[in-house]
Design a protein around this motif. Structure first.
Motif, PDB file in Angstrom:
ATOM      1  N   THR A 301       0.815  -1.211   0.000  1.00 37.33           N
ATOM      2  CA  THR A 301       0.000   0.000   0.000  1.00 37.33           C
ATOM      3  C   THR A 301       0.848   1.259   0.000  1.00 37.33           C
ATOM      4  OG1 THR A 301      -1.735  -1.172   1.200  1.00 37.33           O
ATOM      5  CG2 THR A 301      -1.849   1.228   1.208  1.00 37.33           C
ATOM      6  N   THR A 302       1.905   1.239   0.800  1.00 36.47           N
ATOM      7  CA  THR A 302       2.762   2.428   0.926  1.00 36.47           C
ATOM      8  C   THR A 302       4.059   2.292   0.147  1.00 36.47           C
ATOM      9  OG1 THR A 302       3.844   1.563   2.908  1.00 36.47           O
ATOM     10  CG2 THR A 302       1.825   2.842   3.229  1.00 36.47           C
ATOM     11  N   GLY A 303       4.410   1.061  -0.227  1.00 32.39           N
ATOM     12  CA  GLY A 303       5.685   0.829  -0.901  1.00 32.39           C
ATOM     13  C   GLY A 303       6.873   0.845   0.028  1.00 32.39           C
ATOM     14  N   GLU A 304       6.630   0.857   1.338  1.00 33.59           N
ATOM     15  CA  GLU A 304       7.725   0.923   2.315  1.00 33.59           C
ATOM     16  C   GLU A 304       8.194  -0.478   2.686  1.00 33.59           C
ATOM     17  OE1 GLU A 304       8.818   3.119   6.552  1.00 33.59           O
ATOM     18  OE2 GLU A 304       6.832   3.369   5.625  1.00 33.59           O
ATOM     19  N   SER A 305       9.517  -0.609   2.828  1.00 35.72           N
ATOM     20  CA  SER A 305      10.122  -1.892   3.202  1.00 35.72           C
ATOM     21  C   SER A 305      10.559  -1.867   4.662  1.00 35.72           C
ATOM     22  CB  SER A 305      11.329  -2.204   2.315  1.00 35.72           C
ATOM     23  OG  SER A 305      10.928  -2.455   0.984  1.00 35.72           O
ATOM     24  N   TYR A 306      10.516  -3.053   5.286  1.00 31.19           N
ATOM     25  CA  TYR A 306      10.927  -3.226   6.680  1.00 31.19           C
ATOM     26  C   TYR A 306      11.841  -4.449   6.741  1.00 31.19           C
ATOM     27  CZ  TYR A 306       6.827  -0.254   7.374  1.00 31.19           C
ATOM     28  OH  TYR A 306       5.906   0.756   7.309  1.00 31.19           O
ATOM     29  N   PHE A 307      12.995  -4.291   7.421  1.00 33.70           N
ATOM     30  CA  PHE A 307      13.966  -5.378   7.476  1.00 33.70           C
ATOM     31  C   PHE A 307      13.990  -5.982   8.884  1.00 33.70           C
ATOM     32  CE2 PHE A 307      15.296  -2.972   3.814  1.00 33.70           C
ATOM     33  CZ  PHE A 307      15.658  -3.955   2.909  1.00 33.70           C
ATOM     34  N   TYR A 308      13.932  -7.306   8.935  1.00 35.80           N
ATOM     35  CA  TYR A 308      13.917  -8.036  10.196  1.00 35.80           C
ATOM     36  C   TYR A 308      15.060  -9.054  10.238  1.00 35.80           C
ATOM     37  CZ  TYR A 308       9.450  -6.204  11.800  1.00 35.80           C
ATOM     38  OH  TYR A 308       8.455  -5.376  12.258  1.00 35.80           O
ATOM     39  N   ARG A 309      15.488  -9.349  11.465  1.00 40.08           N
ATOM     40  CA  ARG A 309      16.449 -10.424  11.700  1.00 40.08           C
ATOM     41  C   ARG A 309      15.801 -11.450  12.624  1.00 40.08           C
ATOM     42  NH1 ARG A 309      22.308  -7.419  12.847  1.00 40.08           N
ATOM     43  NH2 ARG A 309      22.242  -6.025  11.021  1.00 40.08           N
ATOM     44  N   THR A 310      16.113 -12.732  12.388  1.00 37.78           N
ATOM     45  CA  THR A 310      15.603 -13.796  13.248  1.00 37.78           C
ATOM     46  C   THR A 310      16.723 -14.797  13.530  1.00 37.78           C
ATOM     47  OG1 THR A 310      14.929 -15.481  11.643  1.00 37.78           O
ATOM     48  CG2 THR A 310      13.449 -13.583  11.927  1.00 37.78           C
ATOM     49  N   ASN A 311      16.481 -15.651  14.524  1.00 33.15           N
ATOM     50  CA  ASN A 311      17.357 -16.809  14.680  1.00 33.15           C
ATOM     51  C   ASN A 311      16.841 -17.922  13.764  1.00 33.15           C
ATOM     52  OD1 ASN A 311      15.032 -17.435  16.049  1.00 33.15           O
ATOM     53  ND2 ASN A 311      16.031 -18.131  17.928  1.00 33.15           N
ATOM     54  N   HIS A 312      17.384 -19.129  13.903  1.00 36.50           N
ATOM     55  CA  HIS A 312      17.113 -20.175  12.909  1.00 36.50           C
ATOM     56  C   HIS A 312      15.666 -20.647  12.913  1.00 36.50           C
ATOM     57  CE1 HIS A 312      17.509 -22.717  16.467  1.00 36.50           C
ATOM     58  NE2 HIS A 312      16.984 -23.701  15.772  1.00 36.50           N
ATOM     59  N   ASP A 313      14.963 -20.540  14.072  1.00 36.25           N
ATOM     60  CA  ASP A 313      13.602 -21.064  14.141  1.00 36.25           C
ATOM     61  C   ASP A 313      12.550 -19.978  14.321  1.00 36.25           C
ATOM     62  OD1 ASP A 313      14.081 -20.333  16.729  1.00 36.25           O
ATOM     63  OD2 ASP A 313      13.833 -22.327  17.594  1.00 36.25           O
ATOM     64  N   GLY A 314      12.973 -18.703  14.312  1.00 37.72           N
ATOM     65  CA  GLY A 314      12.000 -17.624  14.404  1.00 37.72           C
ATOM     66  C   GLY A 314      11.516 -17.312  15.804  1.00 37.72           C
ATOM     67  N   THR A 315      12.139 -17.918  16.834  1.00 35.90           N
ATOM     68  CA  THR A 315      11.742 -17.598  18.205  1.00 35.90           C
ATOM     69  C   THR A 315      12.302 -16.250  18.652  1.00 35.90           C
ATOM     70  OG1 THR A 315      13.636 -18.883  19.013  1.00 35.90           O
ATOM     71  CG2 THR A 315      11.501 -20.000  18.902  1.00 35.90           C
ATOM     72  N   GLN A 316      13.295 -15.735  17.931  1.00 37.15           N
ATOM     73  CA  GLN A 316      13.789 -14.374  18.154  1.00 37.15           C
ATOM     74  C   GLN A 316      13.550 -13.567  16.887  1.00 37.15           C
ATOM     75  OE1 GLN A 316      17.017 -12.557  20.350  1.00 37.15           O
ATOM     76  NE2 GLN A 316      17.981 -14.565  20.352  1.00 37.15           N
ATOM     77  N   VAL A 317      12.895 -12.424  17.016  1.00 39.02           N
ATOM     78  CA  VAL A 317      12.619 -11.544  15.880  1.00 39.02           C
ATOM     79  C   VAL A 317      12.953 -10.121  16.286  1.00 39.02           C
ATOM     80  CG1 VAL A 317      10.857 -10.682  14.294  1.00 39.02           C
ATOM     81  CG2 VAL A 317      10.766 -13.064  15.072  1.00 39.02           C
ATOM     82  N   ARG A 318      13.812  -9.453  15.496  1.00 39.89           N
ATOM     83  CA  ARG A 318      14.191  -8.075  15.794  1.00 39.89           C
ATOM     84  C   ARG A 318      14.188  -7.253  14.509  1.00 39.89           C
ATOM     85  NH1 ARG A 318      17.780  -7.352  20.806  1.00 39.89           N
ATOM     86  NH2 ARG A 318      17.442  -9.281  21.975  1.00 39.89           N
ATOM     87  N   ARG A 319      13.610  -6.058  14.606  1.00 36.95           N
ATOM     88  CA  ARG A 319      13.642  -5.171  13.449  1.00 36.95           C
ATOM     89  C   ARG A 319      14.933  -4.375  13.464  1.00 36.95           C
ATOM     90  NH1 ARG A 319       8.746  -1.087  12.456  1.00 36.95           N
ATOM     91  NH2 ARG A 319      10.199   0.616  12.166  1.00 36.95           N
TER      92      ARG A 319
END
Length: 324
Positions: A301-319
């Protein structure tokens, strides 16, 4: 009378003591760590048979009053402290790693002294630390090196394998004064290795010994830079797991409730620590390489991108631009 071939010599701040050792020549397996002398006391801390020991000499009475007493080492706010673990008098040697001097406290009496060396053994002492609250797992290797800066030759080196202790890590670099050229400049460097990979190192040499430099230093190491892999395609050809896509979309949807988010790109990554390289200044992060993912989410809708980092199983998520 004791024959010369039946004695050994122990040097304590200029005092030579004769010790009978039997029919065989003595081989003193002692390595001096610190020699401190005040107006009333000379105190030596040394290593023998993997033990840290103390020997004290009363200069006013001309007698040794503590010999071979086991010592405890603690890192203080200003440097390193050595305390005897037995004996009638509680004795503490404090070495200020910033000022390069020492203090001897016997019971409630404290005297300021100076660090000394003898002809066969001397030491540069200090501690290795870094900024930030990143934890060290057992098995991390801390290395301190005494270097002749004019010839770039190593004079002494100590390798410490940690067993759970955290920075600051104390070190002792033993060397022979005969190897020191008073016209040369000397410095200390430090490195920290995690799983054989250098993760921290000093970015400048810390002067010691000659030309007015101290015999005690505090080394601050910097973390090596981590260059992320390109994000336009997976680093190893793997497909992004559904669990990872769901985890990052869920994290962002808490802010953009009605957005129709889609995965634009992703890559496999190896992060520098347990906080995915995004730990805050007051956060304790495990100093271990962490496998995971870097994901770009797009809001069409806005064309804006967001970058995230995770560990191998996705139990940690950080922008990347905001700690979640």
């Amino acid at each position: 009378m004791i024959g010369l071939r039946n004695v050994g010599y122990v040097l304590l701040a200029g005092i030579t003591t004769v010790i009978a050792v039997g029919e065989q020549p003595a081989v003193a397996q002692e390595e001096t760590l610190v020699l401190c002398e005040t107006s009333g006391t000379a105190l030596r801390v040394y290593e023998k048979d993997d033990q840290i020991l103390m020997r004290a000499y009363n200069r006013r009475l001309s007698q040794v009053w503590m010999n071979g007493t086991e010592a405890d080492i603690q890192v203080s706010a200003n440097g390193i402290e050595y305390t005897n673990l037995s004996g009638e008098l509680a004795t503490r040697l404090s070495v200020d790693t910033k000022a390069g001097d020492c203090r001897i406290q016997i019971e409630d009496q404290t005297e300021r002294g100076m660090l000394l060396s003898n002809e066969t053994a001397a030491a540069v002492i200090g501690r290795v630390t870094y900024q930030g609250r990143i934890g060290l797992q057992p098995g991390v290797v801390v290395k301190a090196i005494l270097v002749d800066l004019d010839s770039d030759l190593s004079i002494a080196e100590q390798t410490i394998v940690t067993t759970g202790q955290q920075v600051p890590i104390p070190f002792h670099l033993l060397y022979s004064p005969r190897d020191i050229d008073p016209d040369h400049r000397y410095g200390v460097r430090a490195e920290i290795f995690v799983e054989e990979e250098q993760r921290w190192s000093t970015v400048a040499d810390y002067p010691v010994i000659t030309q007015g430099a101290p015999a005690a230093v505090e080394l601050v190491v910097e973390m090596a830079g981590v260059t992320p892999a390109p994000v336009d395609k997976p680093a190893n050809g793997e497909t992004l797991p559904d669990a990872i896509a769901t985890a990052v979309k869920t994290a962002l949807s808490q802010e953009l409730a009605d957005a129709a988010l889609q995965v634009e790109s992703y890559s496999c990554e190896t992060w520098s620590d347990g906080c995915l390289g995004l730990g805050g200044p007051a956060e304790l992060c495990l100093a271990a390489l962490t496998e995971g993912w870097r994901v770009e989410l797009l809001d069409p809708t806005t064309g804006e991108s967001y970058f995230y980092r995770t560990n191998h199983d996705g139990t940690q998520v950080r922008r990347e631009d905001k700690l979640l």
